[in-house]
Structure formats: structure tokens, C-alpha cells
Design a protein around this motif. Structure first.
Motif, PDB file in Angstrom:
ATOM      1  N   MET A   1     -13.373   7.662  -6.921  1.00  0.00           N
ATOM      2  CA  MET A   1     -12.559   6.910  -7.273  1.00  0.00           C
ATOM      3  C   MET A   1     -11.848   5.516  -7.470  1.00  0.00           C
ATOM      4  O   MET A   1     -12.397   5.257  -6.203  1.00  0.00           O
ATOM      5  N   GLY A   2     -11.439   5.232  -7.883  1.00  0.00           N
ATOM      6  CA  GLY A   2     -11.476   4.215  -7.853  1.00  0.00           C
ATOM      7  C   GLY A   2      -9.535   3.193  -8.660  1.00  0.00           C
ATOM      8  O   GLY A   2      -9.352   3.729  -9.590  1.00  0.00           O
ATOM      9  N   ARG A   3      -9.808   2.016  -8.256  1.00  0.00           N
ATOM     10  CA  ARG A   3      -8.632   1.149  -8.673  1.00  0.00           C
ATOM     11  C   ARG A   3      -8.427  -0.958  -8.732  1.00  0.00           C
ATOM     12  O   ARG A   3      -9.428  -0.586  -8.351  1.00  0.00           O
ATOM     13  N   ALA A   4      -8.669  -1.374  -9.619  1.00  0.00           N
ATOM     14  CA  ALA A   4      -8.534  -2.753 -10.131  1.00  0.00           C
ATOM     15  C   ALA A   4      -7.085  -3.401  -9.904  1.00  0.00           C
ATOM     16  O   ALA A   4      -6.330  -2.790 -10.611  1.00  0.00           O
ATOM     17  N   PHE A   5      -7.007  -4.420  -9.575  1.00  0.00           N
ATOM     18  CA  PHE A   5      -5.641  -4.758  -9.330  1.00  0.00           C
ATOM     19  C   PHE A   5      -6.363  -6.482  -9.556  1.00  0.00           C
ATOM     20  O   PHE A   5      -7.340  -7.589  -9.238  1.00  0.00           O
ATOM     21  N   VAL A   6      -5.905  -7.639 -10.207  1.00  0.00           N
ATOM     22  CA  VAL A   6      -5.720  -8.591  -9.814  1.00  0.00           C
ATOM     23  C   VAL A   6      -6.137  -9.244  -8.790  1.00  0.00           C
ATOM     24  O   VAL A   6      -7.036  -9.985  -8.381  1.00  0.00           O
ATOM     25  N   TYR A   7      -5.108  -9.395  -7.949  1.00  0.00           N
ATOM     26  CA  TYR A   7      -4.819  -9.961  -7.001  1.00  0.00           C
ATOM     27  C   TYR A   7      -5.154  -8.665  -5.542  1.00  0.00           C
ATOM     28  O   TYR A   7      -3.883  -7.988  -5.399  1.00  0.00           O
ATOM     29  N   VAL A   8      -5.899  -8.563  -4.218  1.00  0.00           N
ATOM     30  CA  VAL A   8      -5.839  -7.794  -2.971  1.00  0.00           C
ATOM     31  C   VAL A   8      -6.240  -8.145  -2.498  1.00  0.00           C
ATOM     32  O   VAL A   8      -6.291  -9.456  -2.107  1.00  0.00           O
ATOM     33  N   ILE A   9      -5.314  -7.875  -1.064  1.00  0.00           N
ATOM     34  CA  ILE A   9      -5.046  -9.113   0.203  1.00  0.00           C
ATOM     35  C   ILE A   9      -5.213  -7.553   1.412  1.00  0.00           C
ATOM     36  O   ILE A   9      -4.850  -6.587   0.959  1.00  0.00           O
ATOM     37  N   VAL A  10      -6.296  -8.423   1.687  1.00  0.00           N
ATOM     38  CA  VAL A  10      -6.988  -6.942   2.804  1.00  0.00           C
ATOM     39  C   VAL A  10      -6.582  -7.602   3.835  1.00  0.00           C
ATOM     40  O   VAL A  10      -6.846  -8.479   4.489  1.00  0.00           O
ATOM     41  N   GLY A  11      -5.811  -6.412   4.613  1.00  0.00           N
ATOM     42  CA  GLY A  11      -4.925  -6.896   6.108  1.00  0.00           C
ATOM     43  C   GLY A  11      -3.028  -6.962   6.028  1.00  0.00           C
ATOM     44  O   GLY A  11      -3.109  -7.717   4.302  1.00  0.00           O
ATOM     45  N   GLY A  12      -2.896  -6.699   6.348  1.00  0.00           N
ATOM     46  CA  GLY A  12      -1.052  -6.269   6.274  1.00  0.00           C
ATOM     47  C   GLY A  12      -0.679  -6.669   7.105  1.00  0.00           C
ATOM     48  O   GLY A  12       1.015  -6.297   7.965  1.00  0.00           O
ATOM     49  N   GLY A  13      -0.702  -7.655   8.106  1.00  0.00           N
ATOM     50  CA  GLY A  13      -0.006  -9.128   8.552  1.00  0.00           C
ATOM     51  C   GLY A  13       1.380 -10.412   8.378  1.00  0.00           C
ATOM     52  O   GLY A  13       1.569  -9.960   7.382  1.00  0.00           O
TER      53      GLY A  13
END
Ligand code: FAD
Length: 426
Positions: A1-13
Motif C-alpha cells: 500500500m502506498g501513496r506518492a506526493f511531490v512534497y511531504v512534511i514529516v512532523g506536524g508542529g
């Protein structure tokens, strides 16, 4: 299972929220950006947790302090992310990253791939156990980093109103929590090993002003010693704090603020590290060109100081986030991050701001028995840092501007006489 994005931010602060805002301002398309956060809520202004959130009357609660209210901009509620086609994957920890394959694996087993990754994982509180003391799990021992910690702190405070609270640590968290504890009608005692509070920034003279003010509000200080162990009751609750100097303090609750450690573990061995954080260049780009780091986790070149620093402050989180997004989306138009360090705190009726670097000789100015005073730091003949308590907006802007200009100072006595007037005249 997977998704692809151009931009990913890890962390949501904090930095993730400001990065998302900048992506939208610069025209990110629907479906291109995703934020993955361990926290169950959309990015919010973390400083609120030790201030408005702890007030006994009309406390701040979400959604009132989602990003970007801290910079007087629109509030990024979950609806905002939806409207802009940003995927918010909340309550989900990224458990591993593979920067060569450009993939992240979440704790729910999903693989998420990216073209550009922004690491915004912030930091975690240092635990007592890391200093050889057990008891962090006790029901009345509190840390403060995220919303769940703040909720717990509020519950514990309310359950022991009128009782004794011990605060371990004399930094930001300790100082702000001690103020909140007395506002919530607890007897607060602060314990820390240094000779005075806020040891990394304050001079003895500045610290003594705040300590006296705190004492006038009922806070007690025990300095130059550390916690060695707790006494527990049969329910596993802490009942007393034992200190290295041999004393014992009775405690209905304990708050721990002994520092933080950046969350870099996903990238250890994959990205170059420096000063405990992910080393980035003036575009916030790491040793892997597709990976950027912002906020507390990033060690970046602070041009005005001429050194790489990792800053644990909200203004740096906000601005480094915006800069990274500009560098990703408009690389040709984006230069090196040119950041003037800015720290602040607000407790009781007090409010201070600091700009620059606290290196070199100190010149104090103003009325230390009144409400407005400050200090300049002069290093190798130049003004490099400025501190002001109780200033007006115009005065704070002036000390920021003066610090940015780094004027040469020939006469320290004259600087002391002019005080904040010097900054206003630059
Ligand atoms: P954070 O805001 O900490 O965000 C990091 C996020 O990453 C969190 O949501 C975390 O859950 C998530 N995360 C981490 N690892 C993973 C993973 N593996 N997978 C998914 N998600 C992950 N600064 C000031 O200048 N002035 C103040 O008055 C002030 N007050 C503060 C009060 C408190 C109580 C605290 C805790 C901090 C305060 N700060 C203050 C500091 C400021 O809040 C931080 O510098 C800022 O939040 C840093 O932003 P960040 O985005 O780097 O990290």
C-alpha cells in the motif's frame, strides 16, 4: 500500500504549519502536499501550551491557536488544509525513512513517497531516566511538549490545587510552568543546578530581577542542586522530591523541564548531523538534496553570527519553514537564509525579547527596579545581542534593527547611559 506526493512534511508542529502556509502562498497544487504527524491535531502554536493553555480562567483551547495566529495571519484549521488540497495524515508516526528510495514508512504500514521531503520533527523532552532518576511514569509527574502533555498537566494541577508543586529545571519550560502553577494556586518551588534561572541566556543581574519577581508571587528557588530520587506512595504517586544537597521537598506534583533532544533518529546514518541536529545549508537543504530540515531539528548557518546553530525557538521554526519552501519552489529567486535569532517569553505581567547572540561583554541599561530594562552584548567591539523587558513595540523593533546592523560600539559607558535610546537612534 502506498501513496506518492511531490512534497511531504514529516512532523506536524509549528514549522510544518508555517511551511504549509508558504506552500499555499506560492501556489502549491491540490494533492501535491502531504503532512504526516504523530499528533492527532493539525499544526498549532506550541508556545501557547505553557501560557494561555494553563490559565485557570478562559484558557486557550484549539482551534483558537492553530498556526499561523502567532504571526497574525490566518488560522490554519483542518478545514483550511482540506480546502487547499493538502493531505493531513494525523495521529500517525513515521517509523522509518529511506532517503535513497525517497520513501517513508508509517506506523500504520503505509509507504509514502516524495520528490521533496521536509523534516519538521521538532524535539522531545529529555527524561529523568536519562540522568539516572526513575519516576517519569508516575501519575503526578508532568513534562510539557505537546497537547496531550498539556492536558495532563492541567488535570494534575486541578487535582492538587492548594498543594505543593516542584519544578525541576530553570529554563523556559520551568519558568513558564512555575508561573502557571502559582496562578493556579499551587505552592511552587523551582530546583535547578545553575546559579540562576535561564542560565543559557540571562546574566546574573537579569536573572535576579525575574527571580525576585517570582519570589514576590510566592515561587521559591533552590539553586545549585539536583533531583536525585522521588519518594512514592502505595499508588505509585510521587510524595516527595529528594535533592542532592540532602534536602527533601514534599510534592503533590512535579513538573520536569530539563531540556530537549531533537528528533533526528529517522535520519541517523542517512543525513549529515551537526550540533545534535540535521545539518542544512542556507537553503535549509540537508546533505541529501531532496531533503530539507526546519525548526528545532535543523542546524543551519546563522549568517549574522557566522556559525552553525540549532535554535529551539518558535520564530526560527516559522521563518526557517518559509525559507525552505521558498528554496524548494523558487530556487532561482531564493538566496541564503539570513536569520536574526529572536527569543521571547511572557510570564505573569512580564514580557521580554532577545535578538542576536549573547556573546561578549554585557552592558545593562534601564531601571532594574522598575518595569523597563535591558542589556546589550558587545563582542569584539560590535553590538551583537540585545535584550529588553517591558518594551513598547517601537522599542522592540528598534533593538531588533540595531542588532541586525551590528554597529561598532566605542564607548560602553555612553551606551549604558543611552540605553534603549541608542537602538532608537541607530
Ligand atoms: P514541533 O512544533 O515540536 O513539531 C514537531 C512535530 O513533529 C510534532 O507534531 C511531533 O509529534 C511530530 N513528529 C516528531 N517525530 C515524528 C515522527 N517520527 N512521525 C510523525 N510525526 C513526528 N519558543 C519561543 O521562542 N518562545 C516561547 O515562548 C516558547 N514557548 C514554548 C512553550 C512550550 C510548552 C514548548 C514545548 C515550546 C515553546 N517554544 C517557545 C519553542 C517552540 O515551540 C519550538 O521551537 C517550535 O515548536 C519548534 O517547531 P518544530 O516544528 O520544529 O517542532
Amino acid at each position: 500500500m502506498g501513496r506518492a506526493f511531490v512534497y511531504v512534511i514529516v512532523g506536524g508542529g509549528v514549522s510544518a504549519g508555517y511551511a504549509a502556509h508558504e506552500f499555499v502562498k506560492r501556489g502549491v497544487s491540490i494533492g501535491e502536499l502531504c503532512i504526516i504527524s504523530e499528533e492527532p491535531v493539525a499544526p498549532y502554536e506550541r508556545p501557547a501550551l505553557s501560557k494561555g493553555y494553563l490559565l485557570p480562567e478562559a484558557p486557550a483551547r484549539l482551534p483558537s491557536f492553530h498556526c499561523c495566529v502567532g504571526s497574525n495571519e490566518e488560522r490554519l484549521t483542518p478545514k483550511w488544509y482540506k480546502e487547499h488540497g493538502i493531505e493531513l495524515i494525523l495521529g500517525t508516526r513515521v517509523k522509518s525513512a529511506d532517503v535513497r528510495r525517497k520513501t517513508l514508512l508509517t506506523a500504520t504500514g503505509e509507504t509514502i513517497s516524495y520528490k521533496y521531503l521536509i523534516v519538521a520533527t521538532g524535539a522531545r523532552p529529555l527524561k529523568l531516566e536519562e540522568f539516572g532518576v526513575n519516576g517519569s511514569d508516575a501519575a503526578n509527574v508532568c513534562y510539557l511538549r505537546d497537547l496531550s502533555d498539556a492536558d495532563r498537566l492541567v488535570d494534575v494541577m486541578q487535582s492538587c490545587s492548594g498543594g505543593d508543586a516542584v519544578v525541576i529545571g530553570g529554563g523556559y519550560i520551568g519558568m513558564e510552568c512555575a508561573a502557571s502553577l502559582v496562578i493556579n494556586k499551587l505552592n511552587a518551588t523551582m530546583v535547578f543546578p545553575e546559579a540562576h534561572c535561564m542560565g543559557r541566556l540571562f546574566t546574573t543581574k537579569i536573572a535576579s530581577y525575574y527571580e525576585e519577581f517570582y519570589k514576590s508571587k510566592g515561587v521559591k528557588f533552590i539553586k545549585g542542586t539536583v533531583l536525585t530520587s522521588f519518594d512514592f506512595n502505595s499508588d505509585g504517586k510521587v510524595t516527595a522530591v529528594n535533592l542532592k544537597d540532602g534536602s527533601k521537598l514534599s510534592a503533590d506534583m512535579v513538573v520536569i523541564g530539563i531540556g530537549i533532544r531533537p528528533n533526528t533518529s529517522l535520519f541517523e546514518g542517512q543525513l549529515t548531523m551537526e550540533k545534535g541536529g540535521i545539518k542544512v545549508n542556507g537553503k535549509m537543504q540537508s546533505s541529501n538534496t531532496s531533503v530539507y530540515a526546519i525548526g528545532d531539528v535543523a542546524s543551519f548557518p546563522v549568517k549574522i553570527i557566522g556559525e552553525t546553530r540549532r535554535l529551539e525557538h518558535v520564530d526560527s521554526a516559522r521563518k526557517s519553514a518559509r525559507h525552505a519552501v521558498a528554496a524548494i519552489m523558487e530556487p532561482e529567486k531564493t538566496g541564503e537564509f539570513d536569520y536574526l535569532p529572536f527569543f521571547y517569553s511572557r510570564v505573569f505581567t512580564l514580557s521580554w525579547q532577545f535578538y542576536g547572540d549573547n556573546a561578549g561583554e554585557v552592558v545593562h541599561f534601564g531601571d532594574f527596579s522598575g518595569n523597563t530594562f535591558g542589556a546589550y552584548w558587545i563582542n569584539k567591539g560590535y553590538l551583537v545581542g540585545s535584550f529588553l523587558e517591558g518594551g513598547t513595540k517601537e522599542q522592540y523593533e528598534a533593538i531588533a534593527r540595531a542588532t541586525r546592523l551590528k554597529p561598532m560600539i566605542e564607548d560602553l559607558g555612553e551606551l549604558e547611559r543611552q540605553g534603549v535610546g541608542f537602538a532608537l537612534s541607530v
